[in-house]
Design a protein around this motif. Structure first.
Motif, PDB file in Angstrom:
ATOM      1  N   ALA A  95       0.839  -1.206   0.000  1.00 27.96           N
ATOM      2  CA  ALA A  95       0.000   0.000   0.000  1.00 27.96           C
ATOM      3  C   ALA A  95       0.870   1.251   0.000  1.00 27.96           C
ATOM      4  CB  ALA A  95      -0.931  -0.006   1.203  1.00 27.96           C
ATOM      5  N   PHE A  96       1.950   1.251   0.779  1.00 27.53           N
ATOM      6  CA  PHE A  96       2.856   2.398   0.807  1.00 27.53           C
ATOM      7  C   PHE A  96       3.563   2.569  -0.540  1.00 27.53           C
ATOM      8  CE2 PHE A  96       3.457   2.155   5.678  1.00 27.53           C
ATOM      9  CZ  PHE A  96       2.450   3.077   5.866  1.00 27.53           C
ATOM     10  N   THR A  97       3.966   1.447  -1.126  1.00 22.79           N
ATOM     11  CA  THR A  97       4.656   1.508  -2.414  1.00 22.79           C
ATOM     12  C   THR A  97       3.735   2.061  -3.502  1.00 22.79           C
ATOM     13  OG1 THR A  97       6.079  -0.365  -1.827  1.00 22.79           O
ATOM     14  CG2 THR A  97       5.862   0.159  -4.171  1.00 22.79           C
ATOM     15  N   ALA A  98       2.493   1.560  -3.541  1.00 22.01           N
ATOM     16  CA  ALA A  98       1.529   2.028  -4.536  1.00 22.01           C
ATOM     17  C   ALA A  98       1.194   3.498  -4.319  1.00 22.01           C
ATOM     18  CB  ALA A  98       0.262   1.180  -4.471  1.00 22.01           C
ATOM     19  N   LEU A  99       1.027   3.901  -3.058  1.00 18.66           N
ATOM     20  CA  LEU A  99       0.716   5.289  -2.752  1.00 18.66           C
ATOM     21  C   LEU A  99       1.851   6.204  -3.195  1.00 18.66           C
ATOM     22  CD1 LEU A  99      -0.850   7.581  -1.314  1.00 18.66           C
ATOM     23  CD2 LEU A  99       0.337   6.899   0.782  1.00 18.66           C
ATOM     24  N   SER A 100       3.085   5.841  -2.889  1.00 18.75           N
ATOM     25  CA  SER A 100       4.230   6.667  -3.252  1.00 18.75           C
ATOM     26  C   SER A 100       4.331   6.816  -4.761  1.00 18.75           C
ATOM     27  CB  SER A 100       5.519   6.054  -2.686  1.00 18.75           C
ATOM     28  OG  SER A 100       5.470   5.995  -1.266  1.00 18.75           O
ATOM     29  N   ALA A 101       4.054   5.730  -5.494  1.00 16.45           N
ATOM     30  CA  ALA A 101       4.088   5.792  -6.952  1.00 16.45           C
ATOM     31  C   ALA A 101       2.980   6.697  -7.487  1.00 16.45           C
ATOM     32  CB  ALA A 101       3.952   4.389  -7.540  1.00 16.45           C
ATOM     33  N   GLU A 102       1.793   6.610  -6.885  1.00 17.29           N
ATOM     34  CA  GLU A 102       0.665   7.442  -7.297  1.00 17.29           C
ATOM     35  C   GLU A 102       0.972   8.920  -7.069  1.00 17.29           C
ATOM     36  OE1 GLU A 102      -4.098   8.083  -6.201  1.00 17.29           O
ATOM     37  OE2 GLU A 102      -2.872   6.623  -5.112  1.00 17.29           O
ATOM     38  N   LEU A 103       1.557   9.233  -5.930  1.00 17.08           N
ATOM     39  CA  LEU A 103       1.886  10.620  -5.616  1.00 17.08           C
ATOM     40  C   LEU A 103       2.972  11.150  -6.547  1.00 17.08           C
ATOM     41  CD1 LEU A 103       1.900  10.436  -1.712  1.00 17.08           C
ATOM     42  CD2 LEU A 103       0.136  11.442  -3.176  1.00 17.08           C
ATOM     43  N   ALA A 104       3.950  10.307  -6.840  1.00 21.98           N
ATOM     44  CA  ALA A 104       5.023  10.722  -7.744  1.00 21.98           C
ATOM     45  C   ALA A 104       4.479  11.019  -9.137  1.00 21.98           C
ATOM     46  CB  ALA A 104       6.098   9.643  -7.813  1.00 21.98           C
ATOM     47  N   THR A 105       3.555  10.191  -9.605  1.00 19.38           N
ATOM     48  CA  THR A 105       2.948  10.400 -10.925  1.00 19.38           C
ATOM     49  C   THR A 105       2.182  11.711 -10.967  1.00 19.38           C
ATOM     50  OG1 THR A 105       2.747   8.013 -11.277  1.00 19.38           O
ATOM     51  CG2 THR A 105       1.338   9.445 -12.610  1.00 19.38           C
ATOM     52  N   ALA A 106       1.590  12.080  -9.831  1.00 20.57           N
ATOM     53  CA  ALA A 106       0.816  13.323  -9.755  1.00 20.57           C
ATOM     54  C   ALA A 106       1.695  14.548  -9.494  1.00 20.57           C
ATOM     55  CB  ALA A 106      -0.231  13.204  -8.652  1.00 20.57           C
ATOM     56  N   GLY A 107       3.006  14.307  -9.335  1.00 17.41           N
ATOM     57  CA  GLY A 107       3.915  15.422  -9.112  1.00 17.41           C
ATOM     58  C   GLY A 107       4.005  15.867  -7.663  1.00 17.41           C
TER      59      GLY A 107
END
Length: 208
Positions: free
Chosen positions: A18-30
């Motif tokens: 969940a942390f890994t997916a969240l971090s990737a999602e946030l990075a994609t959103a800038g």
């Protein structure tokens, strides 16, 4: 014969994806914010009157200088030393905890001190990026601005309803939380990031 060696499992292993997916999602959103699990580490709680012990001998076994300024931490050999009180420090690192505990006790024991292996007591979460401060502000009453809580600072405080040991790092913050409350803190972090996540567009809502 298969290897039956038991390996330690991180108390928050169930939250890793969940942390890994969240971090990737946030990075994609800038959004400059990432949450990750700290590797398991050994820890020793050290208590001693620093004026009563041989400073050189203590420095040798600690692997560095203990912080004497309240609410700070310092780097020691293979880890760090966090100030918890005038006569108490939390030492963390990769050194075997039992051997570290015994070596410390040999130095401080004769002076009324104590060293106790507390490796299983806390688990760690790392918050990286400029958004870490804003995220913590949702549940921590401390002033975490760099002028008030610069890298090298440490504090025992509350995050939401849980006590944590918070340290300021050059690239964010580190949370050390009692293992029994680790799941609560992990869930709190995931929930508190809601406003940091990208909002779905009208088209995405329609497709949903």
């Amino acid at each position: 014969m298969a290897d039956a060696t038991l390996l330690p499992t991180h108390p928050l292993e169930a939250h890793r994806d969940a942390f890994t997916a969240l971090s990737a999602e946030l990075a994609t959103a800038g959004t400059d914010l990432a949450i990750e699990l700290e590797p398991l580490t050994n820890a020793v709680d050290l208590r001693v009157d620093p004026a009563a012990v041989d400073a050189a001998a203590l420095r040798d076994v600690v692997g560095g200088t203990l912080p004497t300024l309240p609410n700070t931490w310092t780097v020691v050999a293979g880890g760090r030393a966090v100030w918890l009180g005038p006569d108490e420090w939390l030492l963390t690192g990769e050194r075997p905890a039992r051997a570290w505990e015994e070596a410390l006790h040999a130095v401080v024991g004769p002076h009324g001190g104590a060293a106790v292996d507390v490796s299983a007591q806390r688990t760690g979460v790392r918050l990286r990026g400029a958004g870490a401060r804003a995220l913590l502000a949702h549940g921590c009453a401390l002033d975490l601005r760099p002028a008030s809580f610069p890298p090298g600072s440490a504090a025992q405080t509350l995050l939401g309803q849980s006590g944590v040991l918070l340290t300021a790092e050059p690239d964010g913050f580190r949370l050390a939380v009692r293992t029994s409350y680790a799941g609560y803190v992990a869930d709190w972090l995931l929930d508190a990031t809601t406003e940091f996540r990208p909002r779905p567009t009208d088209q995405q809502r329609a497709e949903a």
